[in-house]
Design an enzyme around this catalytic site. Structure first.
Site, PDB file in Angstrom:
ATOM      1  CE1 TYR A  56      -3.850   2.276   0.473  1.00  0.00           C
ATOM      2  CE2 TYR A  56      -2.747   3.086   2.443  1.00  0.00           C
ATOM      3  CZ  TYR A  56      -3.762   3.192   1.504  1.00  0.00           C
ATOM      4  OH  TYR A  56      -4.683   4.223   1.599  1.00  0.00           O
ATOM      5  CG  PHE A 107     -11.944  -0.587  19.028  1.00  0.00           C
ATOM      6  CD1 PHE A 107     -11.353  -1.849  19.012  1.00  0.00           C
ATOM      7  CD2 PHE A 107     -11.150   0.509  19.402  1.00  0.00           C
ATOM      8  CE1 PHE A 107      -9.998  -2.021  19.337  1.00  0.00           C
ATOM      9  CE2 PHE A 107      -9.809   0.343  19.731  1.00  0.00           C
ATOM     10  CZ  PHE A 107      -9.232  -0.919  19.695  1.00  0.00           C
TER      11      PHE A 107
HETATM   12  N1  UDP Z   1      -5.860  -1.675  16.001  1.00  0.00           N
HETATM   13  C1  UDP Z   1      -6.165  -2.288  17.230  1.00  0.00           C
HETATM   14  N2  UDP Z   1      -7.190  -3.180  17.258  1.00  0.00           N
HETATM   15  C2  UDP Z   1      -7.955  -3.482  16.177  1.00  0.00           C
HETATM   16  C3  UDP Z   1      -7.649  -2.850  14.926  1.00  0.00           C
HETATM   17  C4  UDP Z   1      -6.586  -1.962  14.891  1.00  0.00           C
HETATM   18  O1  UDP Z   1      -5.515  -2.037  18.254  1.00  0.00           O
HETATM   19  O2  UDP Z   1      -8.887  -4.313  16.307  1.00  0.00           O
HETATM   20  C5  UDP Z   1      -4.764  -0.694  15.975  1.00  0.00           C
HETATM   21  C6  UDP Z   1      -3.715  -0.950  14.889  1.00  0.00           C
HETATM   22  O3  UDP Z   1      -2.724  -1.821  15.372  1.00  0.00           O
HETATM   23  C7  UDP Z   1      -3.207   0.456  14.645  1.00  0.00           C
HETATM   24  C8  UDP Z   1      -4.419   1.342  14.885  1.00  0.00           C
HETATM   25  O4  UDP Z   1      -5.332   0.557  15.648  1.00  0.00           O
HETATM   26  O5  UDP Z   1      -2.208   0.796  15.595  1.00  0.00           O
HETATM   27  C9  UDP Z   1      -5.096   1.809  13.612  1.00  0.00           C
HETATM   28  O6  UDP Z   1      -5.293   0.693  12.812  1.00  0.00           O
HETATM   29  P1  UDP Z   1      -6.119   0.718  11.464  1.00  0.00           P
HETATM   30  O7  UDP Z   1      -6.104  -0.671  10.907  1.00  0.00           O
HETATM   31  O8  UDP Z   1      -7.455   1.339  11.687  1.00  0.00           O
HETATM   32  O9  UDP Z   1      -5.346   1.719  10.482  1.00  0.00           O
HETATM   33  P2  UDP Z   1      -3.801   2.190  10.292  1.00  0.00           P
HETATM   34  O10 UDP Z   1      -3.774   3.553  10.854  1.00  0.00           O
HETATM   35  O11 UDP Z   1      -2.880   1.251  11.011  1.00  0.00           O
HETATM   36  O12 UDP Z   1      -3.622   2.140   8.811  1.00  0.00           O
END
Ligand code: UDP
Length: 319
Positions: A147, A193
């Protein structure tokens, strides 16, 4: 006078479909080209009988021509870490081949052009908050590289068409955005969440939850896109909410808004998960007079009905 006509690649996706609404509301006619890899027809369902709207199911990795357009909005790409990891090669192809083809349409018709880029261009940033002038800290061979490098290449091709072909281009760097029409199962933190809280399951925090993100509500984000579309800035502009939260704080906000009794459980942190993310939006403020209006708790409340319905529909389907 006939209406101005816009092409939206990826218009069946979360942001693309909201962008279609905004364009139609401003009197544009809109043609969407989307191969529905991660986009959904349901996101465009209410536009089906709108005479100003057209949907073409097609993969933009092949050359395509939808006739004269005045504006190209290139939004096609898997965008959640789960989706782009699952569809790694299509993600690289749409960012590279797809971007050439979208730019070829703009070049052919002398159309303006705006492309969705990402805060992933900054990788796991060593500069905080991130300004547009920061070159980033990206792992070119890690799991997120399909990506990150696709989008960095997208930016490079866009700047090349601007410099060599004089295409009137714009680049928006999008930070974490959330709201209605996100896919319940795309794996991103807000839908995960919300789904877990509404089902009474544990909220899965990855790592210790101290990593940060800055969450922008979708209507603010789209307002930023529309303002940038009307500007003549060719260099990238950050559009995101500069209010930064740890992922643990985000989990707590979701629990509050949903009034859920779910607990928090901790799971392994994915490889190369950025430790911090926060846009510096000085440029957007000065250039576009833009800043977000909706803060996280309010935006989560505004998204609650959508997520409740999505969870109910999934529960009904699985029965
Ligand atoms: N994350 C989490 N639990 C989840 C999904 C994501 O703790 O069920 C964390 C993930 O590790 C990251 C942040 O939330 O640090 C944002 O993740 P997301 O996949 O939404 O997008 P990113 O900003 O990483 O592209």
């Amino acid at each position: 006078m006939s209406r101005q006509r816009a092409l939206v690649t990826g218009g069946a996706g979360f942001l693309g479909s909201h962008l279609c609404d905004a364009l139609l509301a401003e009197g544009w006619s809109v043609v969407v080209v989307d191969n529905l890899l991660t986009g959904r027809r349901a996101n465009l369902e209410r536009l089906r009988n709108d005479a100003a709207f057209e949907f073409i199911e097609k993969d933009i990795c092949e050359p395509f021509d939808v006739g004269r357009v005045d504006y190209v909005f290139h939004f096609a790409s898997p965008a959640s870490p789960v989706d782009y990891t699952l569809h790694g090669i299509p993600t690289l192809k749409v960012g590279s081949l797809g971007t050439f083809h979208a730019l070829d349409v703009a070049f052919k018709y002398g159309a303006k052009y705006l492309v969705s880029s990402t805060s992933e261009c900054y990788g796991d940033p060593l500069e905080h908050p991130q300004k547009e002038t920061y070159w980033g800290n990206v792992n070119s061979i890690g799991p997120r590289s399909v990506y990150d490098e696709a989008k960095r290449f997208t930016e490079a091709v866009t700047m090349a068409y601007h410099r060599y072909h004089k295409v009137d281009t714009r680049i928006v760097r999008i930070f974490n955005t959330y709201g209605p029409r996100m896919q319940l199962n795309d794996g991103r933190v807000v839908p995960n969440f919300m789904k877990q809280a509404l089902r009474g399951e544990d909220l899965t925090v990855y790592g210790d939850g101290s990593q940060t993100r800055s969450f922008c509500y979708v209507s603010d984000e789209i307002d930023g896109f529309m303002r940038l579309a009307k500007s003549s800035e060719h260099l990238p502009v950050n559009i995101g909410n500069p209010n930064e939260f740890t992922i643990l704080e985000c989990a707590q906000q979701v629990l509050r808004v949903t009034e859920s009794k779910s607990k928090i459980s901790y799971e392994a942190l994915p490889q190369d998960d950025p430790k911090q993310r926060r846009p510096d939006i000085t440029k957007a403020r000065q250039l576009l007079g833009w800043e977000p209006k909706i803060q996280l708790a309010e935006g989560l409340r505004m998204s609650l009905d959508y997520f409740k319905k999505a969870v109910e529909e999934e529960t009904t389907r699985s029965k």
